[in-house]
Structure formats: C-alpha cells, structure tokens
Scaffold this motif. Sequence first.
Motif, PDB file in Angstrom:
ATOM      1  N   VAL A 128       8.923  -0.585   0.404  1.00 33.33           N
ATOM      2  CA  VAL A 128       7.889   0.063   1.327  1.00 33.33           C
ATOM      3  C   VAL A 128       8.491   1.235   2.655  1.00 33.33           C
ATOM      4  CG1 VAL A 128       5.969  -0.008   2.509  1.00 33.33           C
ATOM      5  CG2 VAL A 128       6.425  -1.888   0.852  1.00 33.33           C
ATOM      6  N   ILE A 129       7.956   2.136   2.458  1.00 30.01           N
ATOM      7  CA  ILE A 129       8.036   3.332   3.503  1.00 30.01           C
ATOM      8  C   ILE A 129       7.020   3.575   4.292  1.00 30.01           C
ATOM      9  CG2 ILE A 129       8.618   5.576   4.156  1.00 30.01           C
ATOM     10  CD1 ILE A 129      10.919   5.545   2.383  1.00 30.01           C
ATOM     11  N   VAL A 133      -0.294  -3.856   6.591  1.00 25.39           N
ATOM     12  CA  VAL A 133      -0.368  -3.483   5.215  1.00 25.39           C
ATOM     13  C   VAL A 133       1.087  -3.325   4.756  1.00 25.39           C
ATOM     14  CG1 VAL A 133      -1.074  -1.977   3.533  1.00 25.39           C
ATOM     15  CG2 VAL A 133      -2.617  -2.492   5.060  1.00 25.39           C
ATOM     16  N   ALA A 134       1.948  -2.674   5.292  1.00 21.85           N
ATOM     17  CA  ALA A 134       3.395  -2.572   4.670  1.00 21.85           C
ATOM     18  C   ALA A 134       3.988  -3.562   4.618  1.00 21.85           C
ATOM     19  CB  ALA A 134       3.993  -1.441   5.650  1.00 21.85           C
ATOM     20  N   LEU A 185       2.749  -5.782   1.657  1.00 21.32           N
ATOM     21  CA  LEU A 185       3.380  -5.448   0.360  1.00 21.32           C
ATOM     22  C   LEU A 185       4.811  -5.434   0.574  1.00 21.32           C
ATOM     23  CD1 LEU A 185       1.312  -2.019   0.332  1.00 21.32           C
ATOM     24  CD2 LEU A 185       0.612  -4.210  -0.805  1.00 21.32           C
ATOM     25  N   ALA A 186       5.514  -5.488   1.505  1.00 25.78           N
ATOM     26  CA  ALA A 186       7.170  -5.716   1.459  1.00 25.78           C
ATOM     27  C   ALA A 186       7.277  -7.076   1.133  1.00 25.78           C
ATOM     28  CB  ALA A 186       7.578  -5.358   2.819  1.00 25.78           C
ATOM     29  N   ARG A 187       6.663  -7.898   2.045  1.00 32.64           N
ATOM     30  CA  ARG A 187       6.859  -9.233   1.453  1.00 32.64           C
ATOM     31  C   ARG A 187       6.430  -9.684   0.108  1.00 32.64           C
ATOM     32  NH1 ARG A 187       3.254 -12.985   4.935  1.00 32.64           N
ATOM     33  NH2 ARG A 187       4.816 -14.467   4.434  1.00 32.64           N
ATOM     34  N   VAL A 194       3.163   3.666   2.803  1.00 30.54           N
ATOM     35  CA  VAL A 194       1.719   3.566   3.717  1.00 30.54           C
ATOM     36  C   VAL A 194       1.930   4.570   4.607  1.00 30.54           C
ATOM     37  CG1 VAL A 194       0.700   1.931   5.431  1.00 30.54           C
ATOM     38  CG2 VAL A 194       1.894   1.096   3.405  1.00 30.54           C
ATOM     39  N   ILE A 195       0.798   5.416   4.744  1.00 27.31           N
ATOM     40  CA  ILE A 195       0.631   6.602   5.683  1.00 27.31           C
ATOM     41  C   ILE A 195      -0.147   6.078   7.025  1.00 27.31           C
ATOM     42  CG2 ILE A 195      -0.252   8.897   5.933  1.00 27.31           C
ATOM     43  CD1 ILE A 195      -0.270   9.101   3.038  1.00 27.31           C
TER      44      ILE A 195
END
Length: 367
Positions: free
Chosen positions: A31-32, A20-21, A24-26, A10-11
Amino acid sequence: METLEIDTVVIGAGVVGLAVARELARAGQQVIVLEGAGHFGEGISSRNSEVIHAGLYYPQGSLKARLCIEGRELLYDYCQRFPVGHRQTGKWLIASDHSQLERLDQVHRAAQANGVGLQVAEQDQLARQLPHVTAAAGLFSPRTGIISSHDLMVSLLGELEAEGGQLVCHAPVESAASDGQGHWLTVGGAAPCELRCRRVVNASGLAAIDLARSWQGQDPSTCPQAWYARGVYFAYSGKHPFDTLIYPVPEPGGLGVHLTLDLAGQARFGPDVEWIPEPDYTVDPERRSAFAKSIRRWWPGLDPDRLQPAYAGVRPKLAGPDAGFMDFRIDDERHHGIAGLVHLLGIESPGLTASLAIAREVRERLA
C-alpha cells in the motif's frame, strides 16, 4: 515520466484514508498513500469536533448508523491498546424549550432503533445534573467521548509503515483512468510519475467527488454533485462549569452549535452551518454575536467576550440544504462497474468515529 507498479493506492491521508491503508496493509497488500499536501491530516481531519459519536441521529439500517456504532467500539478498543489520547466524557442532548421536545423524542427513537442506550432526564432532574443550563428536557449518552485526531493518525500511520506501507506527501493525483487491466494514476508534485495499480481507494475528502467525476473509464453520471457546508468554531477562554459535552437538538445540515471539550478541558463551541460554493476555511469574527445568541438559549451565563475565533471545517455534502438525510456513499464495482476501485463520497460526520469500520468495509468490498 517514470512508470511504477504498485498493488494498492489510497488517495488521501486523512483519518479515513490512513485507516483504510492500515487495514489493507494488515491484510497483506502493498500500500502507498498519496497526499497532495505536505503533511497528513491537513484537511477536514484536523478541522472537526474530535468527538467519538455514539450513533444517535442516523436512520436505522443506514451506513452512518451501522459504521458509527461499529466504529465507536473499534475506536475505544484501539485507543486503549495504543497511545491515543481520548476520554469517554458522555454527552447531554438538550431541548432548550418545549418547542424542541418533539425533535428530542425523534432522536431518542432513532437511538433506540440503533440499539444506543440513553438516559432520559426531565426538566427538574436536568436542573440538578446541569445547574448552569436552561433546558426543558435532555438525553444523556454515556458512550460519547472525545479523541485526539492527531494522535489517532500518528498511530495509524505508524502501523501502516510497520506493515511495509508508505505515505508520500506533495503527491497530488492529477488524473486517473481505469481499463480492463487495472488503474493508471498521474501523480504530480516534487517527483512526477505514473502509477499502475490493481486497487485504488479514493479517500480524498472534499476532493473525492471531483476526482470520481473526472475518472477516465467511469461514467460521470454515476457520481453525485458536490456540496459544501462550512462550520465555524469559537474557543471559550478561561474557566467554565462543564465536564461533559452539551448538544442542542440537531439543525438542518449539522448538529447545531454545541459545546465540546478538548483533552485539556478547554471548551469550544461550534460548528454552525453555512452553505458555500467551494471549500473555504475563513473564520468571520463577526459570527460571534450569532454564536452567543444561540448558546445563551441554553447557557445564560455565557460571557460573549470570552468567545474567540478558532477554526473552520467544511463538510463534504452529497446534496444541498433542503435534501434531508444523506448517507455515506462507498461506491464500488456494483455502483460504477470498475473492479478494484472504491470511492468514499460524502464522508462527513461521523466519519472520524466510523473510520476503522469504514476501513473494514472497504477491505471486504475490495476482496
């Protein structure tokens, strides 16, 4: 230069990027989050009104309407489950004179179409509810509130890290490319490297359009032009008679110079709207007189000498001042033809309110 492989990048570490991060991690992704600045939330996420919007203004069926209303409920629930400072203050939307009644009615119809309940007050009732305010009529939104955006970002980051995700600051994305095998990011800063990843979400706020237009492998004609609208805030020192938010009817490019409160009860006014060629957070103290004139239309008791320059925010707009309503753009493979890539473009207000709903939308689209 070292090349690293990662599942999802995620930028941007503003409130939307962190939401968002975390989402997505959940969902089980590695994720970075890459952030060019030295800390999360240093851009537009820390330069807004910190309002939880109810969803009054947006056309029925738009992303802004749907994601604001979904996000509002997700956000209130989140704040009750985690230590995030917030308060459901309610908000008055007022027509300061009879010439604004038609616009007030338009907002009322839009809110009804979106399923947002409002209380209608005529002039005499409004005078009893808001004795210090001069107005022809008003709408009260009980589901509007305020939130500490910093608390929210701290909580989202904590959840991200608990799921194994990571925030890397001083890590600007200098170039990006996609091919049939995935995505390549060239990262500068203190530890330059290349990242190869399966999924990328561009949540870089004011820089999101420029990054999308420079993305190798994507047709730049699929991206809009970037426009910027600066909004200045003035703090009001000392006591005031208000315990709820007060908004005039919206003006082109924004929601008008309105009164918001922080969690300590301090009043601030803004933002105004000034179209600028590039992001610039300068606050011109000379704008105080225009603020005072605007506020006195509905609060004659304002003391202009107590207005102090506070800060400025910049809205990432998708079109110029005469374009009318522009929706959020969540550009995925259907827009640009590249699998595993999502650009979040034009995420202005109500982006803070909608952040958790935007995160769910991104997860579903990447799935």
